[in-house]
Every structure is written in C-alpha cells, then in structure tokens.
Design a protein around this motif. Structure first.
Motif, PDB file in Angstrom:
ATOM      1  N   GLU A  34      -5.101  -3.894 -49.706  1.00 11.29           N
ATOM      2  CA  GLU A  34      -6.140  -3.081 -49.050  1.00 11.29           C
ATOM      3  C   GLU A  34      -5.890  -1.591 -49.283  1.00 11.29           C
ATOM      4  N   HIS A  35      -4.643  -1.164 -49.124  1.00 10.65           N
ATOM      5  CA  HIS A  35      -4.326   0.254 -49.346  1.00 10.65           C
ATOM      6  C   HIS A  35      -4.507   0.647 -50.810  1.00 10.65           C
ATOM      7  N   ILE A  36      -4.121  -0.227 -51.710  1.00 13.03           N
ATOM      8  CA  ILE A  36      -4.292   0.059 -53.139  1.00 13.03           C
ATOM      9  C   ILE A  36      -5.774   0.110 -53.494  1.00 13.03           C
ATOM     10  N   ALA A  37      -6.568  -0.816 -52.947  1.00 12.58           N
ATOM     11  CA  ALA A  37      -8.016  -0.805 -53.196  1.00 12.58           C
ATOM     12  C   ALA A  37      -8.628   0.503 -52.703  1.00 12.58           C
ATOM     13  N   GLN A  38      -8.206   0.957 -51.535  1.00 15.42           N
ATOM     14  CA  GLN A  38      -8.724   2.223 -51.005  1.00 15.42           C
ATOM     15  C   GLN A  38      -8.346   3.386 -51.923  1.00 15.42           C
ATOM     16  N   ALA A  39      -7.117   3.408 -52.409  1.00  9.83           N
ATOM     17  CA  ALA A  39      -6.690   4.483 -53.323  1.00  9.83           C
ATOM     18  C   ALA A  39      -7.496   4.439 -54.617  1.00  9.83           C
ATOM     19  N   ILE A  40      -7.767   3.252 -55.133  1.00  8.59           N
ATOM     20  CA  ILE A  40      -8.587   3.120 -56.350  1.00  8.59           C
ATOM     21  C   ILE A  40      -9.996   3.627 -56.088  1.00  8.59           C
ATOM     22  N   GLN A  41     -10.545   3.283 -54.919  1.00 10.63           N
ATOM     23  CA  GLN A  41     -11.887   3.753 -54.574  1.00 10.63           C
ATOM     24  C   GLN A  41     -11.938   5.279 -54.543  1.00 10.63           C
ATOM     25  N   ILE A  42     -10.899   5.906 -54.053  1.00 17.40           N
ATOM     26  CA  ILE A  42     -10.870   7.369 -53.950  1.00 17.40           C
ATOM     27  C   ILE A  42     -10.579   8.022 -55.300  1.00 17.40           C
ATOM     28  N   TYR A  43      -9.466   7.615 -55.934  1.00 18.78           N
ATOM     29  CA  TYR A  43      -8.972   8.344 -57.101  1.00 18.78           C
ATOM     30  C   TYR A  43      -9.518   7.868 -58.440  1.00 18.78           C
ATOM     31  N   ALA A  44      -9.869   6.591 -58.556  1.00 22.00           N
ATOM     32  CA  ALA A  44     -10.398   6.090 -59.828  1.00 22.00           C
ATOM     33  C   ALA A  44     -11.922   6.045 -59.827  1.00 22.00           C
ATOM     34  N   ALA A  52     -14.476   5.135 -48.771  1.00 17.27           N
ATOM     35  CA  ALA A  52     -13.353   4.384 -49.353  1.00 17.27           C
ATOM     36  C   ALA A  52     -12.615   3.681 -48.218  1.00 17.27           C
ATOM     37  N   ARG A  53     -12.928   2.408 -48.037  1.00 24.55           N
ATOM     38  CA  ARG A  53     -12.392   1.676 -46.891  1.00 24.55           C
ATOM     39  C   ARG A  53     -11.623   0.421 -47.305  1.00 24.55           C
ATOM     40  N   GLY A  54     -11.250   0.302 -48.550  1.00 28.69           N
ATOM     41  CA  GLY A  54     -10.570  -0.911 -49.000  1.00 28.69           C
ATOM     42  C   GLY A  54     -11.567  -2.034 -49.196  1.00 28.69           C
ATOM     43  N   VAL A  55     -11.080  -3.246 -49.354  1.00 31.77           N
ATOM     44  CA  VAL A  55     -11.947  -4.392 -49.609  1.00 31.77           C
ATOM     45  C   VAL A  55     -12.640  -4.852 -48.323  1.00 31.77           C
TER      46      VAL A  55
END
Length: 187
Positions: A34-44, A52-55
């Motif tokens: 969930e945290h990685i998904a949120q970071a991808i939503q923000i930075y990638a 950006a709230r994760g999955v």
C-alpha cells in the motif's frame, strides 16, 4: 511438541510458529505494498498527494485519513512482533528484537497522531496531526522509511531463523528451520 494444554504463547511459538510467521509476513507485505503503491502514484504517476491513497484508499478514501486505522495497524505490527518473539533464538532473536524496538517507536508516533486527531490539537501548530519525526520528514516518505527499517531486520531475522547454527537449532522449539545440509561424505 508442546502438550495439548500448553498455553497460547507456547503453542504459537512452537507448533504454530512457522504458520504464524507466514500469516504475519502476508499482513506486513500487504501494508508495505500500500505504501509503495502510494509512492508510485505520487512520484511515478504524478498524482496530487490528496488523490494518492494506495490501492485500497482509491475505492475507500476514508482509510487513508483514518488515524484509527493507521494506529490499529501499528498496534497489530507491535503485537505480532512481540507475540512471535519467543520463538526466535540466537542471532534471529536479536534481529527480531531490533524490529520490535523500531516498531515500538513507530507505534508511539501513531499514538501521538491518534491523540491529535481525537483532540483537534496538533503538534507545533500544524494544520493536521503531525508526528515528531514528521516535523523533519514528510509523512509519505517517513512511512516508507519506517516500514523499511522495521521490515529489513524482520527479514534478516526470518532468514537466520530458517537457517540456524547448530547451537540455535538445538534451542529452537518450532519447526521453522530448513533441513540441515547433509554432512559431507568422508574422503
């Protein structure tokens, strides 16, 4: 094997240790994802922070803003690390204890966030609940860091636990260890 009337912690850390560690690892990895998904939503993907709230947070946005949910997870992590610690021996126990210590602090930070959320009084005059380390590091990055520094010693502990030294193996009361390597054939 412990007797049938053995206490919960004994059974958990002996006959059920391997299964309990596997279930705990699934919970930890799902949270990490969930945290990685949120970071991808923000930075990638360039999503704004509020989107950006994760999955799970995309269909259930209240999850991301619920300090109760975040505190609950921090408490589950702390409980899991504490309850499963007895099953570790030697080097693996040292690494597991390091993860437990870091998670204890992470739990304190989430408790502070929960208290602020419930009281409406925020640390350092911030407009939102803020943890101590969050005064220095933004929340998304901080939680990626916390998850990494708890997860890394957990992984080391689990690897060492599965591959114990002969002395550690003799002290183990669970079936987590891999089969020992066969002795070399005599020359």
């Amino acid at each position: 094997m412990p007797p049938q009337n053995a206490g919960f912690l004994t059974r958990l850390n002996e006959q059920h240790h391997k299964t309990a560690l596997g279930l705990f690892l699934v919970i930890v990895v799902a949270h990490w994802a969930e945290h990685i998904a949120q970071a991808i939503q923000i930075y990638a993907l360039g999503w704004p922070l509020k989107e950006a709230r994760g999955v799970l947070g995309v269909p259930f946005p209240w999850l991301v803003t619920s300090e109760w949910m975040h505190y609950g997870y921090a408490l589950i992590m702390l409980a899991g690390l504490l309850l499963l610690r007895r099953g570790f021996t030697g080097r693996s126990r040292t690494w597991w204890t390091i993860a437990l210590g870091i998670q204890f602090w992470h739990h304190i930070e989430h408790f502070l966030l929960l208290v602020q959320s419930m009281s409406g009084t925020y640390l350092a005059g911030r407009p939102v609940p803020t943890s101590i380390i969050q005064l220095l590091v933004p929340r998304v990055e901080l939680h990626l860091f916390y998850n990494a520094v708890v997860f890394a010693p957990m992984v080391v502990a689990m690897l060492l636990h599965r591959r114990p030294t002969p002395t550690e193996r003799a002290d183990m009361r669970c079936g987590c260890a891999l089969a020992p390597a066969p002795a070399p054939a005599p020359a």
